[in-house]
Scaffold this motif. Structure first.
Motif, PDB file in Angstrom:
ATOM      1  N   VAL A 144     -73.380  60.450 -68.790  1.00 27.38           N
ATOM      2  CA  VAL A 144     -72.043  60.265 -69.376  1.00 27.38           C
ATOM      3  C   VAL A 144     -72.167  60.297 -70.900  1.00 27.38           C
ATOM      4  CG1 VAL A 144     -70.149  58.615 -69.664  1.00 27.38           C
ATOM      5  CG2 VAL A 144     -71.108  59.023 -67.410  1.00 27.38           C
ATOM      6  N   LEU A 145     -73.180  59.574 -71.413  1.00 28.83           N
ATOM      7  CA  LEU A 145     -73.382  59.565 -72.859  1.00 28.83           C
ATOM      8  C   LEU A 145     -73.649  60.977 -73.365  1.00 28.83           C
ATOM      9  CD1 LEU A 145     -73.632  57.884 -75.454  1.00 28.83           C
ATOM     10  CD2 LEU A 145     -76.066  57.682 -74.956  1.00 28.83           C
ATOM     11  N   TYR A 146     -74.446  61.718 -72.598  1.00 33.94           N
ATOM     12  CA  TYR A 146     -74.744  63.091 -73.003  1.00 33.94           C
ATOM     13  C   TYR A 146     -73.480  63.933 -72.993  1.00 33.94           C
ATOM     14  CZ  TYR A 146     -76.423  67.876 -72.799  1.00 33.94           C
ATOM     15  OH  TYR A 146     -76.603  69.208 -73.041  1.00 33.94           O
ATOM     16  N   LEU A 147     -72.679  63.829 -71.951  1.00 35.42           N
ATOM     17  CA  LEU A 147     -71.434  64.594 -71.855  1.00 35.42           C
ATOM     18  C   LEU A 147     -70.460  64.192 -72.960  1.00 35.42           C
ATOM     19  CD1 LEU A 147     -70.857  64.684 -67.990  1.00 35.42           C
ATOM     20  CD2 LEU A 147     -71.633  66.550 -69.460  1.00 35.42           C
ATOM     21  N   LEU A 148     -70.366  62.929 -73.242  1.00 28.99           N
ATOM     22  CA  LEU A 148     -69.478  62.472 -74.322  1.00 28.99           C
ATOM     23  C   LEU A 148     -69.972  62.964 -75.688  1.00 28.99           C
ATOM     24  CD1 LEU A 148     -68.632  58.798 -73.265  1.00 28.99           C
ATOM     25  CD2 LEU A 148     -67.087  60.739 -73.316  1.00 28.99           C
ATOM     26  N   MET A 149     -71.273  62.883 -75.868  1.00 29.96           N
ATOM     27  CA  MET A 149     -71.829  63.338 -77.143  1.00 29.96           C
ATOM     28  C   MET A 149     -71.659  64.851 -77.279  1.00 29.96           C
ATOM     29  SD  MET A 149     -75.185  60.996 -77.621  1.00 29.96           S
ATOM     30  CE  MET A 149     -75.658  61.563 -79.189  1.00 29.96           C
ATOM     31  N   LYS A 150     -71.849  65.551 -76.147  1.00 29.44           N
ATOM     32  CA  LYS A 150     -71.680  66.981 -76.191  1.00 29.44           C
ATOM     33  C   LYS A 150     -70.239  67.332 -76.518  1.00 29.44           C
ATOM     34  CE  LYS A 150     -72.451  71.171 -73.584  1.00 29.44           C
ATOM     35  NZ  LYS A 150     -72.767  71.805 -72.342  1.00 29.44           N
ATOM     36  N   ARG A 151     -69.339  66.647 -75.900  1.00 31.52           N
ATOM     37  CA  ARG A 151     -67.917  66.928 -76.098  1.00 31.52           C
ATOM     38  C   ARG A 151     -67.459  66.506 -77.477  1.00 31.52           C
ATOM     39  NH1 ARG A 151     -63.278  69.315 -75.218  1.00 31.52           N
ATOM     40  NH2 ARG A 151     -61.503  68.006 -74.826  1.00 31.52           N
ATOM     41  N   PHE A 152     -67.795  65.324 -77.916  1.00 30.37           N
ATOM     42  CA  PHE A 152     -67.243  64.793 -79.165  1.00 30.37           C
ATOM     43  C   PHE A 152     -68.175  64.895 -80.366  1.00 30.37           C
ATOM     44  CE2 PHE A 152     -64.864  62.458 -75.829  1.00 30.37           C
ATOM     45  CZ  PHE A 152     -63.597  62.884 -76.158  1.00 30.37           C
ATOM     46  N   LEU A 153     -69.464  65.063 -80.188  1.00 36.03           N
ATOM     47  CA  LEU A 153     -70.376  65.093 -81.316  1.00 36.03           C
ATOM     48  C   LEU A 153     -71.009  66.473 -81.484  1.00 36.03           C
ATOM     49  CD1 LEU A 153     -71.788  63.523 -83.586  1.00 36.03           C
ATOM     50  CD2 LEU A 153     -73.625  63.050 -81.945  1.00 36.03           C
ATOM     51  N   PHE A 154     -71.680  66.955 -80.443  1.00 34.54           N
ATOM     52  CA  PHE A 154     -72.388  68.225 -80.589  1.00 34.54           C
ATOM     53  C   PHE A 154     -71.418  69.390 -80.739  1.00 34.54           C
ATOM     54  CE2 PHE A 154     -75.838  66.050 -77.943  1.00 34.54           C
ATOM     55  CZ  PHE A 154     -76.536  65.675 -79.059  1.00 34.54           C
ATOM     56  N   GLY A 155     -70.317  69.410 -80.029  1.00 37.40           N
ATOM     57  CA  GLY A 155     -69.324  70.501 -80.096  1.00 37.40           C
ATOM     58  C   GLY A 155     -68.755  70.651 -81.499  1.00 37.40           C
ATOM     59  N   PRO A 156     -68.215  69.566 -82.093  1.00 32.53           N
ATOM     60  CA  PRO A 156     -67.674  69.717 -83.450  1.00 32.53           C
ATOM     61  C   PRO A 156     -68.754  70.048 -84.483  1.00 32.53           C
ATOM     62  CG  PRO A 156     -66.748  67.759 -82.428  1.00 32.53           C
ATOM     63  CD  PRO A 156     -67.808  68.310 -81.500  1.00 32.53           C
ATOM     64  N   VAL A 157     -69.939  69.471 -84.318  1.00 32.76           N
ATOM     65  CA  VAL A 157     -71.013  69.755 -85.288  1.00 32.76           C
ATOM     66  C   VAL A 157     -71.413  71.218 -85.172  1.00 32.76           C
ATOM     67  CG1 VAL A 157     -73.427  69.270 -85.852  1.00 32.76           C
ATOM     68  CG2 VAL A 157     -71.858  67.399 -85.399  1.00 32.76           C
ATOM     69  N   ILE A 158     -71.528  71.703 -83.951  1.00 36.50           N
ATOM     70  CA  ILE A 158     -71.891  73.115 -83.771  1.00 36.50           C
ATOM     71  C   ILE A 158     -70.785  74.020 -84.327  1.00 36.50           C
ATOM     72  CG2 ILE A 158     -72.247  74.889 -82.009  1.00 36.50           C
ATOM     73  CD1 ILE A 158     -73.828  72.803 -80.417  1.00 36.50           C
ATOM     74  N   ASN A 159     -69.518  73.657 -84.098  1.00 35.76           N
ATOM     75  CA  ASN A 159     -68.390  74.440 -84.654  1.00 35.76           C
ATOM     76  C   ASN A 159     -68.427  74.461 -86.180  1.00 35.76           C
ATOM     77  OD1 ASN A 159     -67.341  75.173 -82.196  1.00 35.76           O
ATOM     78  ND2 ASN A 159     -65.891  73.465 -82.096  1.00 35.76           N
ATOM     79  N   ILE A 160     -68.708  73.308 -86.775  1.00 30.45           N
ATOM     80  CA  ILE A 160     -68.792  73.226 -88.239  1.00 30.45           C
ATOM     81  C   ILE A 160     -69.946  74.082 -88.736  1.00 30.45           C
ATOM     82  CG2 ILE A 160     -69.328  71.700 -90.164  1.00 30.45           C
ATOM     83  CD1 ILE A 160     -67.700  69.522 -88.722  1.00 30.45           C
ATOM     84  N   MET A 161     -71.053  74.040 -88.017  1.00 31.83           N
ATOM     85  CA  MET A 161     -72.213  74.838 -88.429  1.00 31.83           C
ATOM     86  C   MET A 161     -71.908  76.331 -88.294  1.00 31.83           C
ATOM     87  SD  MET A 161     -75.350  72.518 -86.967  1.00 31.83           S
ATOM     88  CE  MET A 161     -76.594  73.682 -87.331  1.00 31.83           C
ATOM     89  N   GLU A 162     -71.202  76.718 -87.237  1.00 35.78           N
ATOM     90  CA  GLU A 162     -70.835  78.125 -87.079  1.00 35.78           C
ATOM     91  C   GLU A 162     -69.844  78.565 -88.167  1.00 35.78           C
ATOM     92  OE1 GLU A 162     -69.444  78.853 -83.120  1.00 35.78           O
ATOM     93  OE2 GLU A 162     -71.384  78.364 -82.226  1.00 35.78           O
TER      94      GLU A 162
END
Length: 166
Positions: free
Chosen positions: A17-35
């Motif tokens: 759950v933590l991984y899915l939440l982090m992926k959804r709310f942390l990794f996704g926006p960070v990856i979008n910002i990096m792109e």
């Protein structure tokens, strides 16, 4: 067998759950910002490359313009030199013509003055001849006799105009 501990299952579920939440709310926006940043950097590189190419094209254009301007200035200088030489030659020809005219006028003036001097001398010589003839004859003759004496004198002394004609 494998014993499954309920804490272990909850921990695994929590991690998922933590991984899915982090992926959804942390990794996704960070990856979008990096792109987005990567796209921005790529655009800036492309813009810089385009600007560099434009600058090189302008540099080539300015160098060509400078070369053309130098050639044009040399052509104008050569043309000006040619015109100056032509004008100097024309001025020299005009000066030569004027000098020739002045010399011709001076020669004509000298000739006229010589003729006037010769006439004046002839008159003086005639007067002297008349005076000498009058002394010799002891009397003053008439104008007709004076002229005949003058003609005789000129025949014997020689007329300078007759000498020039022979």
């Amino acid at each position: 067998m494998i014993e499954i501990n309920i804490n272990l299952v909850f921990t695994i579920i929590n991690l998922i759950v933590l991984y899915l939440l982090m992926k959804r709310f942390l990794f996704g926006p960070v990856i979008n910002i990096m792109e987005q940043r990567k796209k921005l950097i790529d655009q800036q590189f492309a813009s810089a490359k385009d600007t560099e190419q434009k600058a090189l094209a302008l540099k080539d254009q300015y160098e060509e313009s400078l070369k053309t301007a130098k050639e044009e200035s040399f052509r104008i200088m050569d043309q000006a030199k040619g015109e100056a030489k032509t004008q100097a030659e024309r001025i020299m020809q005009e000066a030569s013509i004027q000098a020739d005219d002045i010399v011709a006028k001076a020669r004509e003036n000298i000739r006229l003055e010589q003729e006037a001097s010769m006439k004046q001398m002839e008159g003086k010589v005639a007067e002297l001849a008349m005076a000498a003839a009058a002394k010799i004859m002891g009397e003053r003759n008439s104008d007709v006799q004076d002229l005949s004496l003058y003609d005789q004198f000129l025949e014997k002394a020689g007329d300078p105009h007759d000498r020039n004609q022979h």
